[in-house]
Design a protein around this motif. Structure first.
Motif, PDB file in Angstrom:
ATOM      1  N   UNK A  74       0.851  -1.193   0.000  1.00 16.20           N
ATOM      2  CA  UNK A  74       0.000   0.000   0.000  1.00 16.20           C
ATOM      3  C   UNK A  74       0.887   1.243   0.000  1.00 16.20           C
ATOM      4  N   UNK A  75       1.027   1.924  -1.141  1.00 15.91           N
ATOM      5  CA  UNK A  75       1.874   3.115  -1.195  1.00 15.91           C
ATOM      6  C   UNK A  75       1.392   4.246  -0.289  1.00 15.91           C
ATOM      7  N   UNK A  76       0.089   4.325  -0.034  1.00 15.37           N
ATOM      8  CA  UNK A  76      -0.410   5.387   0.850  1.00 15.37           C
ATOM      9  C   UNK A  76       0.029   5.150   2.288  1.00 15.37           C
ATOM     10  N   UNK A  77      -0.117   3.925   2.752  1.00 12.52           N
ATOM     11  CA  UNK A  77       0.245   3.609   4.135  1.00 12.52           C
ATOM     12  C   UNK A  77       1.731   3.821   4.378  1.00 12.52           C
ATOM     13  N   UNK A  78       2.557   3.422   3.410  1.00  8.15           N
ATOM     14  CA  UNK A  78       4.000   3.528   3.578  1.00  8.15           C
ATOM     15  C   UNK A  78       4.528   4.912   3.192  1.00  8.15           C
ATOM     16  N   UNK A  79       3.873   5.579   2.250  1.00  3.56           N
ATOM     17  CA  UNK A  79       4.368   6.862   1.764  1.00  3.56           C
ATOM     18  C   UNK A  79       3.916   8.056   2.570  1.00  3.56           C
ATOM     19  N   UNK A  80       2.782   7.945   3.234  1.00  3.69           N
ATOM     20  CA  UNK A  80       2.293   9.002   4.131  1.00  3.69           C
ATOM     21  C   UNK A  80       2.286   8.421   5.544  1.00  3.69           C
ATOM     22  N   UNK A  81       3.460   8.266   6.094  1.00  5.48           N
ATOM     23  CA  UNK A  81       3.633   7.507   7.324  1.00  5.48           C
ATOM     24  C   UNK A  81       3.291   8.269   8.587  1.00  5.48           C
ATOM     25  N   UNK A  82       3.069   7.504   9.648  1.00  2.00           N
ATOM     26  CA  UNK A  82       2.699   8.081  10.925  1.00  2.00           C
ATOM     27  C   UNK A  82       3.831   8.826  11.614  1.00  2.00           C
ATOM     28  N   UNK A  83       5.074   8.390  11.406  1.00  2.00           N
ATOM     29  CA  UNK A  83       6.203   9.055  12.071  1.00  2.00           C
ATOM     30  C   UNK A  83       6.337  10.495  11.580  1.00  2.00           C
ATOM     31  N   UNK A  84       6.266  10.681  10.265  1.00  2.00           N
ATOM     32  CA  UNK A  84       6.362  12.032   9.713  1.00  2.00           C
ATOM     33  C   UNK A  84       5.165  12.881  10.133  1.00  2.00           C
ATOM     34  N   UNK A  85       3.986  12.270  10.181  1.00  2.00           N
ATOM     35  CA  UNK A  85       2.799  13.007  10.615  1.00  2.00           C
ATOM     36  C   UNK A  85       2.922  13.449  12.067  1.00  2.00           C
ATOM     37  N   UNK A  86       3.429  12.574  12.921  1.00  2.00           N
ATOM     38  CA  UNK A  86       3.640  12.937  14.328  1.00  2.00           C
ATOM     39  C   UNK A  86       4.645  14.077  14.451  1.00  2.00           C
ATOM     40  N   UNK A  87       5.705  14.016  13.663  1.00  2.00           N
ATOM     41  CA  UNK A  87       6.720  15.065  13.705  1.00  2.00           C
ATOM     42  C   UNK A  87       6.126  16.418  13.331  1.00  2.00           C
ATOM     43  N   UNK A  88       5.352  16.455  12.253  1.00  2.00           N
ATOM     44  CA  UNK A  88       4.742  17.717  11.829  1.00  2.00           C
ATOM     45  C   UNK A  88       3.712  18.207  12.832  1.00  2.00           C
ATOM     46  N   UNK A  89       2.988  17.277  13.453  1.00  2.00           N
ATOM     47  CA  UNK A  89       1.984  17.670  14.446  1.00  2.00           C
ATOM     48  C   UNK A  89       2.635  18.346  15.648  1.00  2.00           C
ATOM     49  N   UNK A  90       3.735  17.786  16.132  1.00  2.00           N
ATOM     50  CA  UNK A  90       4.424  18.373  17.283  1.00  2.00           C
ATOM     51  C   UNK A  90       5.060  19.710  16.904  1.00  2.00           C
ATOM     52  N   UNK A  91       5.669  19.784  15.718  1.00  2.00           N
ATOM     53  CA  UNK A  91       6.292  21.032  15.286  1.00  2.00           C
ATOM     54  C   UNK A  91       5.252  22.141  15.141  1.00  2.00           C
ATOM     55  N   UNK A  92       4.128  21.835  14.486  1.00  2.00           N
ATOM     56  CA  UNK A  92       3.092  22.844  14.291  1.00  2.00           C
ATOM     57  C   UNK A  92       2.425  23.219  15.616  1.00  2.00           C
ATOM     58  N   UNK A  93       2.158  22.222  16.458  1.00  2.00           N
ATOM     59  CA  UNK A  93       1.559  22.509  17.754  1.00  2.00           C
ATOM     60  C   UNK A  93       2.455  23.354  18.629  1.00  2.00           C
ATOM     61  N   UNK A  94       3.747  23.101  18.590  1.00  2.00           N
ATOM     62  CA  UNK A  94       4.703  23.898  19.364  1.00  2.00           C
ATOM     63  C   UNK A  94       4.739  25.335  18.865  1.00  2.00           C
ATOM     64  N   UNK A  95       4.713  25.503  17.536  1.00  2.00           N
ATOM     65  CA  UNK A  95       4.688  26.852  16.976  1.00  2.00           C
ATOM     66  C   UNK A  95       3.437  27.603  17.418  1.00  2.00           C
ATOM     67  N   UNK A  96       2.288  26.927  17.374  1.00  2.00           N
ATOM     68  CA  UNK A  96       1.057  27.568  17.812  1.00  2.00           C
ATOM     69  C   UNK A  96       1.095  27.959  19.284  1.00  2.00           C
ATOM     70  N   UNK A  97       1.641  27.077  20.116  1.00  2.00           N
ATOM     71  CA  UNK A  97       1.726  27.382  21.549  1.00  2.00           C
ATOM     72  C   UNK A  97       2.674  28.547  21.812  1.00  2.00           C
TER      73      UNK A  97
END
Length: 280
Positions: A74-97
């Motif tokens: 599944x290219x979607x599962x492997x190409x849009x991975x959870x690790x990268x999503x978690x990284x962006x979520x923390x980076x964006x959330x930290x910027x907002x805070x």
């Protein structure tokens, strides 16, 4: 008898002026947007590297047991991975805070509200600016990851197009969760007004709570977990017909979109309400 001419009142600042002022504040803190830019590049690299490591298994798959069918990739599962999503979520959330508690820490918020008593206008400008910047970062990571990994997989006849079923939804969902997490970070920054407390609370909400509310044994626990912010993007990036699932009691696609929207709207409401009612 002389007449006294009243001093002309200062015109109220326009919303574009508030946006410009917030942009000036953010631009003065170069480390914040450099961190977001670096996180975006690292997130794309993580997704590309994950698929690149899979190429050797795709070229030389392990032997199958007698009568066994090959495991579909599944290219979607492997190409849009959870690790990268978690990284962006923390980076964006930290910027907002940081954009909220940083002004309280330095005392700049007093100057801001003295110049612009309309607190709702100030917060609306912050929300629009941070939401727009993080949405752009999310779109770059999502589209960049999707295009890069599927370009690599095209030579193996496994690449997908954005017009394939579920792909556009996955790309949009993967991008949309980034500004949502930025708004959540703003709400935590407004509530706690402390750097460490805000970032720790953000990590607990985004990364730790999903591990607590997991498993399929208790339905009510699982359903709480599937309505946490990052669980929504996990559901939206599962391709129709994929062997990847969220297990029992998985949410529907529409349910995940609604949940993501509710998190974003609730974060904005909390931020506005707290800043309006609390003293500076």
């Amino acid at each position: 008898m002389s007449t006294v001419t009243p001093a002309s009142a200062e015109p109220a600042p326009r919303f574009l002026d508030l946006l410009a002022a917030e942009w000036t504040k953010l631009r003065s803190l170069r480390s914040t947007y450099w961190v977001l830019a670096l996180a975006s590049l690292v997130a794309i690299a993580v997704n590309v590297n994950a698929v690149h490591n899979d190429l050797s298994y795709l070229d030389q798959p392990p032997p199958l047991p007698p009568g066994g069918a090959p495991y579909p990739y599944d290219p979607l599962f492997h190409g849009l991975g959870g690790i990268a999503s978690d990284l962006m979520a923390i980076a964006a959330g930290s910027l907002g805070a940081i954009t909220v508690f940083g002004e309280y820490t330095t005392g700049l918020i007093r100057t801001t509200f003295a110049a612009v008593p309309d607190r709702r206008g100030v917060i609306a400008a912050k929300v629009l600016l941070i939401g727009g910047i993080t949405a752009l970062a999310g779109a770059v990571v999502s589209a960049g990851s999707f295009l890069a990994v599927n370009a690599m997989l095209a030579s193996r006849h496994l690449g997908l197009s954005v017009t394939d079923p579920g792909c556009l939804r996955a790309v949009l969902g993967y991008a949309a969760v980034v500004p949502v997490c930025a708004l959540i970070g703003m709400a935590l920054g407004a509530l706690l007004r402390h750097a460490t407390a805000s970032i720790v609370s953000l990590v607990l909400l985004l990364l730790v709570l999903p591990m607590v509310f997991g498993g399929d044994r208790y339905r009510w626990l699982k359903e709480i977990g599937t309505h946490l912010p990052l669980a929504t993007v996990q559901r939206l990036t599962i391709r129709p017909g994929s062997p990847v699932t969220m297990g029992k009691y998985a949410p529907g696609v529409l349910d995940s979109w609604i949940t993501m929207g509710v998190w974003g709207a609730a974060a904005v409401v909390v931020t506005v309400a707290v800043v309006r009612r609390r003293d500076v």
